[in-house]
Design a protein around this motif. Structure first.
Motif, short mmCIF file in Angstrom:
data_model
loop_
_atom_site.label_atom_id
_atom_site.label_comp_id
_atom_site.label_asym_id
_atom_site.label_seq_id
_atom_site.Cartn_x
_atom_site.Cartn_y
_atom_site.Cartn_z
N THR A 141 0.80 -1.23 0.00
CA THR A 141 0.00 0.00 0.00
C THR A 141 0.84 1.28 0.00
OG1 THR A 141 -0.23 -0.17 2.38
CG2 THR A 141 -2.03 -1.02 1.09
N TRP A 142 2.07 1.21 0.53
CA TRP A 142 2.88 2.44 0.60
C TRP A 142 4.09 2.42 -0.32
CZ3 TRP A 142 0.87 6.69 2.47
CH2 TRP A 142 -0.25 6.56 3.29
N SER A 143 4.08 1.52 -1.29
CA SER A 143 5.23 1.50 -2.21
C SER A 143 4.81 2.10 -3.54
CB SER A 143 5.71 0.06 -2.43
OG SER A 143 4.69 -0.68 -3.08
N ALA A 144 5.81 2.58 -4.28
CA ALA A 144 5.54 3.16 -5.59
C ALA A 144 4.95 2.09 -6.51
CB ALA A 144 6.82 3.70 -6.18
N SER A 145 5.44 0.83 -6.36
CA SER A 145 4.96 -0.21 -7.27
C SER A 145 3.50 -0.57 -6.99
CB SER A 145 5.85 -1.45 -7.18
OG SER A 145 6.11 -1.76 -5.85
N GLY A 146 3.12 -0.60 -5.70
CA GLY A 146 1.72 -0.88 -5.35
C GLY A 146 0.81 0.17 -5.99
N ASN A 147 1.26 1.40 -5.90
CA ASN A 147 0.52 2.51 -6.49
C ASN A 147 0.42 2.36 -8.01
OD1 ASN A 147 -0.82 4.76 -5.83
ND2 ASN A 147 0.94 6.12 -5.84
N LEU A 148 1.56 2.01 -8.61
CA LEU A 148 1.62 1.87 -10.06
C LEU A 148 0.71 0.74 -10.54
CD1 LEU A 148 3.21 3.08 -12.47
CD2 LEU A 148 4.79 1.18 -12.22
N ILE A 149 0.75 -0.37 -9.81
CA ILE A 149 -0.07 -1.53 -10.19
C ILE A 149 -1.56 -1.15 -10.14
CG2 ILE A 149 -0.81 -3.86 -9.44
CD1 ILE A 149 2.19 -4.25 -8.55
N SER A 150 -1.98 -0.53 -9.02
CA SER A 150 -3.40 -0.19 -8.89
C SER A 150 -3.80 0.87 -9.91
CB SER A 150 -3.72 0.26 -7.47
OG SER A 150 -3.14 1.51 -7.23
N GLN A 151 -2.91 1.84 -10.16
CA GLN A 151 -3.26 2.90 -11.12
C GLN A 151 -3.34 2.36 -12.54
OE1 GLN A 151 -1.05 6.49 -11.19
NE2 GLN A 151 -1.57 7.04 -9.10
N THR A 152 -2.38 1.50 -12.90
CA THR A 152 -2.38 0.95 -14.26
C THR A 152 -3.64 0.12 -14.49
OG1 THR A 152 0.01 0.84 -14.07
CG2 THR A 152 -0.95 -0.30 -15.92
N LEU A 153 -3.99 -0.69 -13.50
CA LEU A 153 -5.21 -1.49 -13.62
C LEU A 153 -6.42 -0.58 -13.77
CD1 LEU A 153 -4.59 -4.21 -10.88
CD2 LEU A 153 -5.01 -4.69 -13.30
N SER A 154 -6.47 0.45 -12.90
CA SER A 154 -7.68 1.29 -12.88
C SER A 154 -7.81 2.18 -14.11
CB SER A 154 -7.73 2.15 -11.61
OG SER A 154 -6.71 3.10 -11.63
N MET A 155 -6.73 2.28 -14.92
CA MET A 155 -6.85 3.03 -16.17
C MET A 155 -7.18 2.11 -17.34
SD MET A 155 -4.26 6.20 -15.98
CE MET A 155 -2.79 5.39 -15.49
N SER A 156 -7.31 0.83 -17.02
CA SER A 156 -7.62 -0.12 -18.09
C SER A 156 -9.00 -0.77 -17.91
CB SER A 156 -6.52 -1.19 -18.09
OG SER A 156 -6.92 -2.29 -18.80
N MET A 157 -9.38 -0.94 -16.64
CA MET A 157 -10.69 -1.60 -16.38
C MET A 157 -11.20 -1.16 -15.01
SD MET A 157 -9.14 -5.35 -15.59
CE MET A 157 -7.66 -4.99 -16.54
N PRO A 158 -12.50 -1.31 -14.73
CA PRO A 158 -12.99 -0.99 -13.38
C PRO A 158 -12.18 -1.77 -12.36
CG PRO A 158 -14.83 -1.41 -14.85
CD PRO A 158 -13.59 -1.76 -15.62
N THR A 159 -11.68 -1.07 -11.34
CA THR A 159 -10.83 -1.69 -10.33
C THR A 159 -11.37 -1.36 -8.94
OG1 THR A 159 -8.94 -1.45 -11.80
CG2 THR A 159 -8.43 -1.84 -9.49
N ILE A 160 -11.50 -2.38 -8.12
CA ILE A 160 -12.07 -2.17 -6.78
C ILE A 160 -11.20 -2.87 -5.74
CG2 ILE A 160 -14.42 -1.93 -7.69
CD1 ILE A 160 -15.03 -4.75 -6.95
N ILE A 161 -11.36 -2.46 -4.48
CA ILE A 161 -10.58 -3.06 -3.40
C ILE A 161 -11.50 -3.83 -2.45
CG2 ILE A 161 -9.22 -2.52 -1.32
CD1 ILE A 161 -8.06 -0.16 -2.82
N PHE A 162 -11.07 -5.02 -2.07
CA PHE A 162 -11.72 -5.73 -0.98
C PHE A 162 -10.72 -5.67 0.17
CE2 PHE A 162 -15.20 -8.78 -2.67
CZ PHE A 162 -15.73 -7.76 -3.43
#
Ligand SMILES: Nc1nc2c(ncn2[C@@H]2O[C@H](COP(=O)(O)OP(=O)(O)OP(=O)(O)O)[C@@H](O)[C@H]2O)c(=O)[nH]1
Length: 287
Positions: A119-140
């Motif tokens: 949650t606090w790494s650049a890669s975690g951010n990048l992964i979630s952002q890249t996904l969310s710019m390609s398809m609906p992305t949600i968190i459980f």
């Protein structure tokens, strides 16, 4: 001109996040079982996990050797997980391409137990952002309900969920897990009803309790809007509404999150444009 997104509306990515041992992996396994009639893909992003009770189609361990990273680079366990995620981020486009081409509508993504590494790494951010710019992305966000029977520890768990929500800015479902061993009624009542929470803290006149009361008052509206899923990932209890919960969170992404992402991207584009204009002006002035 505004940036246009090619969002794959027929797909959804679900990031499973939670503290160590809350039951993320067991939840992924149960979710896969419950969604057996839907085409879905299981993705493991935990490079350090020894064995999994499910067979992931995509697995960070296939391309990155966590133990080798530790020994070769003299890293500690968390440093090696972070480095593994950073390296994996470089292959993200391939993952997105694969997902986009596949006929799988739901991508279920298991994340490392060392929650802060994701949650606090650049890669975690990048992964979630890249996904969310390609398809609906949600968190459980998975919470171990057995660890929430005390109002103060419940509050500290909720504050964590709040920080994750702000970090990722994606629709979030709170999963009360392990409902087979602990009752979720009381914590749910605390979440939905401020008076019942203060009542529980009535005889706990410590600094922490006073702080908890103030926090819940401030965050009451915020928590009231979260969807809560009360389940046991072990027995499968509480999963009846899973399709409805995913559909609602997906709709929230389409109606609210996507607009926000688009705005952020356009602001960034405007900033880059202004920067370029400034650089050109500077060059002209220096002539
Ligand atoms: N009773 C009960 N136990 C559960 C449930 N879900 C998970 N567990 C148990 O909790 C322990 C941890 O579960 P995992 O699924 O490995 O948890 P995790 O969050 O993926 O763990 P890390 O990735 O190591 O952080 C295991 O012993 C599971 O069997 C549940 O709903 N009920």
């Amino acid at each position: 001109m505004d940036i246009e997104f090619q969002i794959k509306e027929n797909k959804v990515a679900i990031l499973i996040i939670g503290m160590a041992g809350t039951g993320k992996t067991t939840f992924v396994q149960q979710l896969s079982k419950q969604l057996k009639n839907e085409k879905h893909t299981l993705i493991n992003l935990d490079p350090a996990v020894y064995s999994l009770p499910y067979e992931p189609e995509e697995d960070i361990r296939k391309s990155i050797n966590y133990k080798e990273l530790m020994t070769k680079n003299k890293l500690g366990p968390n440093g090696a997980i972070m480095t593994a995620l950073n390296l994996y981020s470089l292959q993200l486009n391939q993952l997105i391409e694969k997902i986009e081409k596949s006929d799988s509508n739901i991508q279920i993504i298991d994340t490392p137990g060392q929650i802060e590494v994701f949650t606090w790494s650049a890669s975690g951010n990048l992964i979630s952002q890249t996904l969310s710019m390609s398809m609906p992305t949600i968190i459980f966000y998975v919470i171990d309900i057995a660890r929430c029977q005390n109002p103060n520890s419940f509050m500290s768990n909720l504050l964590f969920s709040c920080s994750i929500f702000y970090k990722f800015k994606l629709p979030m479902v709170i999963v009360f897990n392990k409902c087979d061993v602990a009752d979720s009624k009381q914590p749910l009542e605390w979440l939905r009803n401020y008076d019942s929470f203060t009542e529980a803290l009535k005889n706990k006149d410590t600094y922490l309790s006073t702080l908890s009361k103030q926090m819940v008052l401030t965050l009451e509206e915020f928590y009231n809007n979260f969807t809560v899923l009360e389940v046991s990932s072990l027995t499968g209890q509480g999963f009846e509404k899973i399709n409805e919960v995913i559909a609602t969170a997906k709709q929230e992404y389409m109606n609210i999150t996507l607009v926000d992402i688009q705005k952020r991207m356009n602001d960034q584009k405007q900033k880059n444009y202004d920067k370029q204009i400034n650089q050109i002006t500077q060059k002209i002035q220096n002539l």
